[in-house]
Motif scaffolding. Structure first.
Motif, short mmCIF file in Angstrom:
data_model
loop_
_atom_site.label_atom_id
_atom_site.label_comp_id
_atom_site.label_asym_id
_atom_site.label_seq_id
_atom_site.Cartn_x
_atom_site.Cartn_y
_atom_site.Cartn_z
N THR A 84 7.87 -1.59 11.46
CA THR A 84 8.04 -2.71 10.67
C THR A 84 7.31 -2.63 9.55
OG1 THR A 84 9.02 -4.05 12.42
CG2 THR A 84 8.40 -5.24 10.63
N GLY A 85 7.96 -2.81 8.38
CA GLY A 85 7.20 -2.93 7.06
C GLY A 85 6.96 -1.62 6.46
N VAL A 86 7.43 -0.37 7.02
CA VAL A 86 7.28 0.70 6.36
C VAL A 86 8.56 1.26 5.78
CG1 VAL A 86 6.50 3.28 7.03
CG2 VAL A 86 5.40 1.46 8.19
N ILE A 111 0.91 -1.34 0.07
CA ILE A 111 -0.16 0.08 0.03
C ILE A 111 0.83 1.30 -0.09
CG2 ILE A 111 -1.78 1.24 1.33
CD1 ILE A 111 -2.51 -1.35 2.54
N VAL A 112 0.41 2.25 -0.82
CA VAL A 112 1.39 3.48 -0.89
C VAL A 112 0.39 4.49 -0.19
CG1 VAL A 112 2.21 5.38 -2.38
CG2 VAL A 112 2.20 2.96 -3.19
N VAL A 113 0.68 5.37 0.75
CA VAL A 113 0.15 6.19 1.54
C VAL A 113 1.01 7.69 1.25
CG1 VAL A 113 -0.58 7.30 3.59
CG2 VAL A 113 -0.48 4.91 3.13
N PHE A 114 0.18 8.51 0.37
CA PHE A 114 0.50 9.62 0.23
C PHE A 114 0.30 10.75 1.20
CE2 PHE A 114 0.96 8.19 -4.30
CZ PHE A 114 2.19 8.84 -4.76
N GLY A 115 1.08 11.58 1.65
CA GLY A 115 0.50 12.47 2.89
C GLY A 115 0.57 11.69 4.26
N ALA A 116 1.82 10.76 4.04
CA ALA A 116 2.09 10.00 5.21
C ALA A 116 2.66 10.64 6.58
CB ALA A 116 2.84 8.66 4.87
N GLY A 117 2.79 11.86 6.30
CA GLY A 117 3.40 12.57 7.60
C GLY A 117 2.24 13.18 8.19
N GLY A 118 1.48 13.45 7.73
CA GLY A 118 0.07 14.06 8.43
C GLY A 118 -0.64 13.17 9.44
N ARG A 119 -1.41 13.79 10.15
CA ARG A 119 -2.20 12.92 11.28
C ARG A 119 -2.80 11.90 10.79
NH1 ARG A 119 -4.52 17.90 14.92
NH2 ARG A 119 -4.51 18.81 12.73
N ALA A 120 -3.74 12.22 9.75
CA ALA A 120 -4.63 10.94 8.99
C ALA A 120 -3.76 9.85 8.47
CB ALA A 120 -5.30 11.74 7.98
N GLY A 121 -2.53 10.70 7.77
CA GLY A 121 -1.45 9.62 7.18
C GLY A 121 -0.75 8.94 8.06
N ARG A 122 -0.37 9.24 8.92
CA ARG A 122 0.33 8.36 10.09
C ARG A 122 -0.48 7.55 10.74
NH1 ARG A 122 4.79 10.14 12.34
NH2 ARG A 122 6.16 11.89 11.66
N ALA A 123 -1.78 7.67 11.04
CA ALA A 123 -2.70 6.78 11.40
C ALA A 123 -2.81 5.73 10.55
CB ALA A 123 -4.10 7.34 11.95
N ILE A 124 -3.08 6.02 9.22
CA ILE A 124 -3.32 5.12 8.21
C ILE A 124 -2.02 4.19 7.99
CG2 ILE A 124 -3.61 4.73 5.63
CD1 ILE A 124 -5.32 7.52 5.77
N VAL A 125 -0.83 4.79 7.96
CA VAL A 125 0.61 4.04 7.95
C VAL A 125 0.34 2.93 9.11
CG1 VAL A 125 2.88 3.86 8.22
CG2 VAL A 125 1.76 5.62 6.65
N ALA A 126 0.19 3.57 10.32
CA ALA A 126 0.12 2.43 11.57
C ALA A 126 -0.83 1.27 11.36
CB ALA A 126 0.15 3.49 12.70
N GLU A 127 -2.07 1.81 11.01
CA GLU A 127 -3.08 0.79 10.65
C GLU A 127 -2.65 -0.49 9.85
OE1 GLU A 127 -6.52 -1.38 11.41
OE2 GLU A 127 -5.68 0.14 12.91
N ALA A 128 -2.39 0.14 8.83
CA ALA A 128 -1.79 -0.85 7.73
C ALA A 128 -0.70 -1.68 8.02
CB ALA A 128 -1.41 -0.05 6.26
N ALA A 129 0.28 -1.15 8.58
CA ALA A 129 1.51 -1.71 9.03
C ALA A 129 1.24 -3.00 10.28
CB ALA A 129 2.62 -0.95 9.51
N GLY A 130 0.11 -2.42 11.12
CA GLY A 130 -0.25 -3.33 12.24
C GLY A 130 -1.04 -4.50 11.55
N ARG A 131 -1.44 -4.42 10.42
CA ARG A 131 -2.30 -5.61 9.60
C ARG A 131 -1.26 -6.46 9.03
NH1 ARG A 131 -8.42 -3.69 7.95
NH2 ARG A 131 -8.76 -2.15 9.70
N GLY A 132 0.04 -6.26 8.86
CA GLY A 132 0.82 -6.81 8.33
C GLY A 132 1.12 -6.44 6.93
N HIS A 133 0.59 -5.38 6.27
CA HIS A 133 0.81 -4.81 4.98
C HIS A 133 2.21 -4.24 4.88
CE1 HIS A 133 -3.37 -5.86 4.08
NE2 HIS A 133 -3.60 -5.09 4.96
N ARG A 134 2.73 -4.38 3.55
CA ARG A 134 3.80 -3.52 3.29
C ARG A 134 3.55 -2.21 2.84
NH1 ARG A 134 6.61 -2.83 -1.63
NH2 ARG A 134 5.56 -4.52 -2.60
N VAL A 135 4.17 -1.14 3.58
CA VAL A 135 3.80 0.19 3.26
C VAL A 135 4.62 1.19 2.69
CG1 VAL A 135 2.66 2.18 4.35
CG2 VAL A 135 1.98 0.17 5.28
N THR A 136 4.53 1.88 1.82
CA THR A 136 5.12 2.92 1.43
C THR A 136 4.71 4.22 1.74
OG1 THR A 136 6.14 1.56 -0.55
CG2 THR A 136 6.47 4.07 -0.80
#
Length: 215
Positions: free
Chosen positions: A45-47, A4-29
């Motif tokens: 891990t995985g980010v 999964i790619v998350v654009f805007g990963a440094g914002g509050r919503a983006g950070r939460a999405i990155v954390a949720e995706a990684a927590g579910r075991g996805h590979r995150v960019t």
């Protein structure tokens, strides 16, 4: 596991999405404008953190290649909102097909949800004037998404006007183009918004449409 790619990963919503995706075991960019300012993202891990501008179609294509879905949580307050959100939509339309990605989950806002038929939150007389350009810019992006090429399977999630840093409860509701609870401000945490986003990636239920999301 998806990529999964998350654009805007440094914002509050983006950070939460990155954390949720990684927590579910996805590979995150995680895509940000300046990785040096977001080095902490790499401790998950995985980010992988990379540089990117969502209004640059070539970079969208390059970053998104080899991924299964893209999340647009990006915003840039230093440029006119209509140019940012329109530019993002057009770059995604061009870049995602080149990357072979057709699932896009975008973060919208409540300002262009309807409070009554044909009347949006931003149309009401008490809507703050200082927020109007940003809200109209977001709306431009939504209009463009609705005219997106048929092969792009997109959904926009529009949370309440104010989100908070509250706990991850695992609860959220979805609706359509109307605010979920007319007359009330609504509530949702960034963590629960992230759950809604990842659910739409893992088990897509909404296609080529915008939905309200709240608690």
């Amino acid at each position: 596991m998806s990529a999964i790619v998350v654009f805007g990963a440094g914002g509050r919503a983006g950070r939460a999405i990155v954390a949720e995706a990684a927590g579910r075991g996805h590979r995150v960019t995680a895509v940000v404008r300046d990785p040096a300012k977001h080095a902490d993202l790499t401790t998950t891990t995985g980010v992988t953190v990379v540089t990117g501008d969502i209004t640059d179609a070539a970079r969208v294509a390059e970053v998104s290649a080899g991924h299964d879905a893209v999340v647009n949580a990006a915003a840039e307050l230093g440029r006119p909102a209509d140019l940012v959100f329109a530019g993002a939509a057009l770059a995604l339309f061009e870049g995602l097909p080149r990357a072979g990605v057709n699932r896009l989950v975008a973060i919208g806002m409540a300002a262009n949800l309807e409070v009554s038929p044909g009347v949006r939150v931003l149309d009401e007389p008490d809507f703050p004037a200082e927020y109007l350009p940003f809200a109209l810019g977001h709306t431009t992006g939504l209009h463009l998404l609705r005219a997106a090429p048929a092969e792009l399977d997109w959904v926009m999630l529009s949370p309440p006007m104010v989100l908070d840093e509250g706990p991850r409860t695992g609860r959220y509701r979805t609706g359509g183009d109307q605010v979920l609870t007319p007359g009330e401000p609504g509530h949702l945490s960034y963590a629960d918004l992230a759950i809604a986003v990842l659910d739409e990636i893992e088990t897509p239920k909404h296609h080529r449409t915008r939905i309200a999301v709240g608690d």
